[in-house]
Design an enzyme around this catalytic site. Sequence first.
Site, PDB file in Angstrom:
ATOM      1  N   LYS A 130     -12.295  -3.932 -14.182  1.00  0.00           N
ATOM      2  CA  LYS A 130     -11.576  -3.414 -15.238  1.00  0.00           C
ATOM      3  C   LYS A 130     -11.704  -4.289 -16.501  1.00  0.00           C
ATOM      4  O   LYS A 130     -12.256  -5.251 -16.444  1.00  0.00           O
ATOM      5  CB  LYS A 130      -9.967  -3.892 -14.909  1.00  0.00           C
ATOM      6  N   LYS A 168       1.276  -0.407  -0.310  1.00  0.00           N
ATOM      7  CA  LYS A 168       0.147  -0.766  -0.979  1.00  0.00           C
ATOM      8  C   LYS A 168       0.197  -2.241  -1.467  1.00  0.00           C
ATOM      9  O   LYS A 168       1.154  -2.629  -2.313  1.00  0.00           O
ATOM     10  CB  LYS A 168      -0.323   0.051  -2.391  1.00  0.00           C
ATOM     11  N   GLU A 195      -8.966   1.648  -5.326  1.00  0.00           N
ATOM     12  CA  GLU A 195      -8.842   0.859  -4.104  1.00  0.00           C
ATOM     13  C   GLU A 195      -7.639   1.197  -3.316  1.00  0.00           C
ATOM     14  O   GLU A 195      -7.577   1.040  -2.072  1.00  0.00           O
ATOM     15  CB  GLU A 195      -9.193  -0.524  -4.278  1.00  0.00           C
ATOM     16  N   ARG A 245      -5.716   3.814  -2.616  1.00  0.00           N
ATOM     17  CA  ARG A 245      -5.974   4.997  -1.667  1.00  0.00           C
ATOM     18  C   ARG A 245      -6.805   4.647  -0.356  1.00  0.00           C
ATOM     19  O   ARG A 245      -6.692   5.022   0.517  1.00  0.00           O
ATOM     20  CB  ARG A 245      -6.541   6.216  -2.470  1.00  0.00           C
ATOM     21  N   ASP A 279     -12.489   0.610  -8.106  1.00  0.00           N
ATOM     22  CA  ASP A 279     -11.139   0.455  -8.825  1.00  0.00           C
ATOM     23  C   ASP A 279     -10.069   1.452  -8.161  1.00  0.00           C
ATOM     24  O   ASP A 279      -9.051   1.124  -8.503  1.00  0.00           O
ATOM     25  CB  ASP A 279     -10.975   0.451 -10.162  1.00  0.00           C
ATOM     26  N   ASP A 282      -5.975  -7.031  -8.141  1.00  0.00           N
ATOM     27  CA  ASP A 282      -6.844  -5.901  -8.433  1.00  0.00           C
ATOM     28  C   ASP A 282      -7.766  -6.141  -9.703  1.00  0.00           C
ATOM     29  O   ASP A 282      -7.245  -5.674 -10.808  1.00  0.00           O
ATOM     30  CB  ASP A 282      -5.950  -4.649  -8.425  1.00  0.00           C
ATOM     31  N   ASP A 299      -0.066  -5.522  -8.131  1.00  0.00           N
ATOM     32  CA  ASP A 299      -0.406  -4.453  -7.622  1.00  0.00           C
ATOM     33  C   ASP A 299       0.009  -4.428  -6.101  1.00  0.00           C
ATOM     34  O   ASP A 299      -0.449  -3.532  -5.567  1.00  0.00           O
ATOM     35  CB  ASP A 299      -1.931  -4.251  -7.832  1.00  0.00           C
TER      36      ASP A 299
END
Length: 498
Positions: free
Chosen positions: A274, A262, A346, A348, A344, A267, A285
């Site tokens: 967030k 990933k 995101e 997956r 959020d 993010d 991230d």
Amino acid sequence: MKVEFLAFPKAFAGNVAVFVAADKQLLATAQILDRESGGTLTRALGAGRFTGGKGQSLTVLGHAGANIARLLLLGVGKARDLDARAAEGLGGVIAAEANAAGHKSVTVVVDPVKGSKLTPAQIAAHLALGAQLRNYRFDKYKTKDKPEQKLSLSELTLIVSGPADARRAYDKLAPAVDAVFLTRDLVSEPANVLYPVEFARRAKELTKLGVKVQILGEAEMKKLGMHVLLGVGQGSERESQLLVMTWMNGPKSQKPVALIGKGVCFDTGGISLKPAGGMEDMKWDMGGAGAVVGAMQLIAGRKARANVVAICALVENMPDGNAQRPGDVVRSMSGQTVEVINTDAEGRLILCDAMWYAQEKFKPQAMVELSTLTGAIIVALGHERAGMFSNNTQLSNRLRAAGAGLGEKLWRMPLGPKYDKLIDSDIADMKNVSNGRDGGSITAAQFLQRFVQDGVAWAHLDIAGVAWSNKGNETTPKGATAFGVRLLDRLVADHYER
Ligand code: BES
Ligand code: MN
Ligand code: ZN
């Protein structure tokens, strides 16, 4: 840092470290120095808390008549507990103490530790590795550092009987240092510097090692039908990238192992924004992608006789007039459709297309994916262990064993049809989050599992709690840990190499 292995000299000089085992048991060199100095070490041990427990240390002055400047008593703990990882931890203590004291060079006397599973040469090699791993600082943006803030340690000498054996053992371990540092650098970089295109550009350097590096842009991903991945990057000025690295140095007949990372370079949460507090953490991230790149450097660097492919999904998740909305429905490369309830969640979304691409293109026998996927895994496991989800007990046992010897601990988490049902959607094949927060890491893993093809052994490692450390550990200063780099390399070495 320069590392040297030497046989026992007639006398010691400079900053010297010697071993003390549990219960104040002075090992050979400490005993000699104690005798020479009329019992100063025994007296020092009598005056405080230092008992020789694992990782303890006590610095005393060199005694009259010797050339030793400072003498570090290093607690090695109980002999039977002194394994490779523990030896690395001792190296870490030495590096930390040396830097705190401002020492440029340290000599470590590796006396035999009776009762340990390791030979002195192995202890010396792992100790040197641990010192190297701890001797890291991301300070490229500091223009006003005082000398005492910089790393001082630049030379480590290990005194050991059988220095040639130690050197050989060390040379096998040492490539991990550069790989771990590459990953820590990637993960530490701020998101204005390291965005998807720049991440891919840095990974491209692996071409020098013989890794084939291919980079797909948004137009190519669109052609492939990766709309779920593309939806995440839709609100960003930075172009999304799919980084594809291949190292095919194993038997032609052997299906590759696929490593997936990933790579959310930042993010914000997107439209499901967030909160401000701590949002800066989301520069890391991309810790999964960073680990995968480091692992590829290590695997290729040692010319592993294995077939390994690595795919990193690189995006930036931003709110914008063009950003994806909650409720949007997108079609994945697999053909399955996804209702995006929360922008959020995101990770997956980008991983499902990356995993599908990996399976379609490379038909891997096993697929291991690393991601800073959920805050919920931190609630469950804290910062001690990464969560592991797998459809295959053999693969998960292999991963757990690989990590256990390296201080990269994994804990297997459950999957099952009742959890899977929680992400059914009313208008699409699935939604990207369940209704509540319950079992948040599990429902995330269930989402990913819907993109695993029949016959592929798959494991998902949720490294949200371990990719970054606010306090550091034995061999990691605070900051990016590079969790997963050595683990993946070890997995390949132990099981997918001929
Ligand atoms: N990148 C985060 C997960 C994360 C949190 C990593 C803290 C490292 C530290 C992920 O994209 C995310 O935002 N997950 C959400 C999922 C939720 C919306 C279902 C979370 O964990 O809150
Ligand atoms: Mn998120
Ligand atoms: Zn994320």
